[in-house]
Design a protein around this motif. Sequence first.
Motif, short mmCIF file in Angstrom:
data_model
loop_
_atom_site.label_atom_id
_atom_site.label_comp_id
_atom_site.label_asym_id
_atom_site.label_seq_id
_atom_site.Cartn_x
_atom_site.Cartn_y
_atom_site.Cartn_z
N ALA A 1 3.95 3.08 -9.05
CA ALA A 1 3.68 3.83 -7.82
C ALA A 1 2.61 3.14 -6.99
O ALA A 1 2.74 3.02 -5.77
N GLY A 2 1.54 2.65 -7.65
CA GLY A 2 0.47 1.98 -6.94
C GLY A 2 0.92 0.70 -6.26
O GLY A 2 0.47 0.37 -5.15
N LEU B 1 2.49 -1.96 -1.16
CA LEU B 1 3.60 -2.54 -0.40
C LEU B 1 3.84 -1.79 0.90
O LEU B 1 4.26 -2.38 1.90
N SER B 2 3.55 -0.49 0.90
CA SER B 2 3.77 0.31 2.10
C SER B 2 2.88 -0.16 3.25
O SER B 2 3.26 -0.05 4.42
N TRP B 3 1.68 -0.69 2.93
CA TRP B 3 0.85 -1.26 3.98
C TRP B 3 1.51 -2.51 4.57
O TRP B 3 1.45 -2.75 5.77
N ALA C 1 6.04 4.05 6.40
CA ALA C 1 5.23 3.60 5.27
C ALA C 1 4.86 4.77 4.36
O ALA C 1 4.97 4.67 3.12
N VAL C 2 4.45 5.89 4.95
CA VAL C 2 4.11 7.07 4.15
C VAL C 2 5.35 7.62 3.45
O VAL C 2 5.28 8.07 2.30
N GLY C 3 6.49 7.59 4.12
CA GLY C 3 7.73 8.05 3.50
C GLY C 3 8.09 7.24 2.27
O GLY C 3 8.51 7.79 1.24
N ILE C 4 7.91 5.91 2.35
CA ILE C 4 8.20 5.06 1.19
C ILE C 4 7.24 5.38 0.05
O ILE C 4 7.65 5.47 -1.12
N ALA C 5 5.95 5.54 0.37
CA ALA C 5 4.97 5.84 -0.67
C ALA C 5 5.22 7.22 -1.30
O ALA C 5 5.07 7.40 -2.51
N CYS D 1 0.33 10.32 -2.43
CA CYS D 1 0.17 9.03 -1.74
C CYS D 1 -0.86 9.13 -0.61
O CYS D 1 -1.50 8.13 -0.27
N SER D 2 -1.06 10.34 -0.06
CA SER D 2 -2.06 10.50 1.00
C SER D 2 -3.46 10.21 0.48
O SER D 2 -4.31 9.72 1.22
N LEU D 3 -3.70 10.52 -0.80
CA LEU D 3 -5.00 10.20 -1.39
C LEU D 3 -5.27 8.70 -1.30
O LEU D 3 -6.38 8.27 -0.99
N TYR D 4 -4.23 7.93 -1.57
CA TYR D 4 -4.36 6.47 -1.52
C TYR D 4 -4.67 6.00 -0.10
O TYR D 4 -5.56 5.17 0.11
#
Length: 234
Positions: free
Chosen positions: A143-144, A149-151, A183-187, A206-209
């Motif tokens: 997940a991390g 990768l989402s960035w 990007a958020v959707g992928i995460a 993922c929002s925490l990240y």
Amino acid sequence: MAINVTCPSCLKRFNVADEHAGKTGPCPACKKPITIPKLDEQVVIHAPKPEGPTDSKGRSVLKTVRRSDGAFDPLVATGVAGVALLSLLAAFLLQGDDNAIWWWAGMCVLLGPLVAWAGYGFLRDSEIEPYTGGMLWLRAAAAGAVFALSWYVYYHLAGVLGESDWLTTGLETWQMLVAGGIAVGIATFASFVALDLEPFMAFFHCSLYFVVTVLLRVVMALPVLPGLVTGDAG
């Protein structure tokens, strides 16, 4: 032993000694005649026999597996908090460094699995057996990795939607919303698949990240979001 008797007329329930089994007499409540059941006519309810091997007293010798209540480990949590604080300290020291953006990218990769692990501890579904140990770390690492990768996805989409020099000229609001939303959707999907979180909880996971990594950008004096030009390139 006592015999349980129920009067068929008034439905009064009472006990009589077993020596009266099979006899007829008046009901103590309504005085109508009733017949006491014989001992062999009584219904005896037996407890269900345990499945599998038993001891000499008929008790099961199989031990049940106790369900783990959670995946939270105070020692590991302390380590995660320590890494996060060190990352913030390093970000503060790197303010104005020409390679700050690359240091930030490296921290994004490092913090991905740690934030994924920490968030899972309190966002998971308590009704589902939690992942623990190596399996948890493997899934948190997966997940991390997608979080980081989402960035990259954000940067790639920003380059497609914006001008070639979008890092210096900036992006329009809708361009940042589209790139950021994808990007958020992928995460979110990564949290949902890797850690079996509910969709709403996966979003917060993922929002925490993203909150942590954006905070690092702020501490490093980079624009809050890439493409949000406020004076310095980011």
